[in-house]
Enzyme design. Structure first.
Site, short mmCIF file in Angstrom:
data_model
loop_
_atom_site.label_atom_id
_atom_site.label_comp_id
_atom_site.label_asym_id
_atom_site.label_seq_id
_atom_site.Cartn_x
_atom_site.Cartn_y
_atom_site.Cartn_z
N SER A 143 0.84 -1.19 0.00
CA SER A 143 0.00 0.00 0.00
C SER A 143 0.89 1.26 0.00
O SER A 143 1.73 1.41 -0.90
CB SER A 143 -0.96 -0.05 1.20
OG SER A 143 -2.00 0.87 1.07
N ASP A 153 -9.16 -5.18 -5.24
CA ASP A 153 -8.36 -4.21 -4.50
C ASP A 153 -8.89 -2.79 -4.65
O ASP A 153 -9.32 -2.38 -5.73
CB ASP A 153 -6.92 -4.26 -5.04
CG ASP A 153 -5.87 -3.89 -4.03
OD1 ASP A 153 -6.08 -2.93 -3.29
OD2 ASP A 153 -4.83 -4.58 -4.00
N HIS A 207 -7.29 -5.85 -0.91
CA HIS A 207 -6.08 -5.08 -0.59
C HIS A 207 -5.13 -5.83 0.34
O HIS A 207 -4.02 -5.36 0.57
CB HIS A 207 -6.50 -3.75 0.05
CG HIS A 207 -5.45 -2.70 0.07
ND1 HIS A 207 -4.83 -2.22 -1.06
CD2 HIS A 207 -4.91 -1.99 1.11
CE1 HIS A 207 -3.97 -1.27 -0.74
NE2 HIS A 207 -3.99 -1.13 0.57
#
Length: 302
Positions: free
Chosen positions: A108, A248, A275
């Site tokens: 991320s 995601d 995610h």
């Protein structure tokens, strides 16, 4: 995890100190893996499944300054929270822990940081793994808006009403946002305890997240709102793996664009994940990363 293989401590950095956790494997022929967490302003806990890779190599986690266990010890201006600060911190951790040659894995925001770090061509960087990370926040935001538009109408109406009223700390808003998160952040039900703990720690200390990102995933209005590394991705010269989940919040369209811009990079979409592939498809995710690191070392004679 054998206690004798785990060491924790602090590295002096900037106006505070950076906490780290190192799981050491005695096979020194393997290059260590340094893991960069997300947020910005979260903590290492959402990367916890990658501890399993320490059966082959040293794996190092750390909480970025101002987050988790990493404390600021002096008064400061929240404007100090920038990507450039955290690029410097990567080098500070590497130097303190003697990570002369290293693989870097970022998830991320951590992958965004990893791409910016790698684009600077740091000495001793062996490879880069980028999980669920945009190379451009302005290019990513329309995809978040598209995913949000696909939520049930009553959920979207609740989100919009509280945003317009400035009441996003209302439990009704948080409940509506959780509908999005359970679709596009982590589809496990219930969430793993380590992920719950990660968010609890972030909620308890949100300064960095609010300063760099903003109040939620829907609106990036902080210091990274215009962050865009797209035109520098061609400068990344190490073997790179880019992957993300089919569902995601950082959509495949976004991660594939990063892959195409990084010379020679590999790209994988985890078909049953959003995610948090390390939670949603843990065995496949660990095998993917393990195989990539081994192939890089084999090709380099590491």
């Amino acid at each position: 995890m054998a206690a004798e293989r785990v060491s924790e401590g602090f590295v002096p950095f900037s106006i505070g100190r950076t906490w780290y956790r190192s799981l050491a494997e005695h096979d020194e022929s393997r290059v260590p893996l340094l893991c960069l967490h997300g947020g910005p302003g979260a903590n290492w806990l959402h990367l916890k499944p990658y501890e399993a890779l320490s059966d082959e190599r040293q794996v190092v986690f750390y909480d970025q300054l101002g987050a988790g266990n990493s404390a600021v010890t002096e008064p400061h201006d929240p404007a100090m929270w920038t990507p450039e600060l955290y690029v410097e911190e990567v080098d500070a951790v590497r130097t303190a822990l003697g990570l002369e040659r290293v693989h870097v894995l970022g998830h991320s925001w951590g992958g965004m940081l990893g791409m910016q770090y790698a684009a600077g061509r740091p000495e001793g960087l062996v490879s880069l793994v980028v999980e669920s990370s945009p190379a451009s926040v302005p290019d990513w935001m329309p995809e978040v808006a598209r995913l949000r538009s696909e939520l049930p109408p009553e959920v979207e109406a609740t989100l919009r009403a509280h945003e317009e009223a400035g009441t996003i700390d209302d439990p009704a808003y948080e409940e509506a946002a959780m509908v999005f998160y359970k679709r596009h952040l982590c589809r496990n039900d219930p969430w793993p305890e380590w992920l719950v703990q990660c968010f609890e720690a972030l909620d308890a200390n949100p300064e960095v997240y609010h300063s760099m990102n903003g109040p939620s995933e829907f609106h990036v209005i902080g210091t990274i709102k215009n962050w865009d590394i797209s035109d520098r991705l061609g400068e990344i010269q190490v073997p790179t793996l880019v992957f993300s989940g089919r569902y995601d919040e950082v959509t495949p369209a976004v991660t594939e664009a990063a892959h195409r811009a990084i010379p020679g990079s590999e790209y994988v979409v985890m078909e049953e994940s959003s995610h948090m592939a390390q939670a949603e498809q843990p065995e496949e995710t660990l095998a993917l990363v393990r195989d990539f690191l081994s192939r890089v070392e084999g090709a380099a004679g590491a």
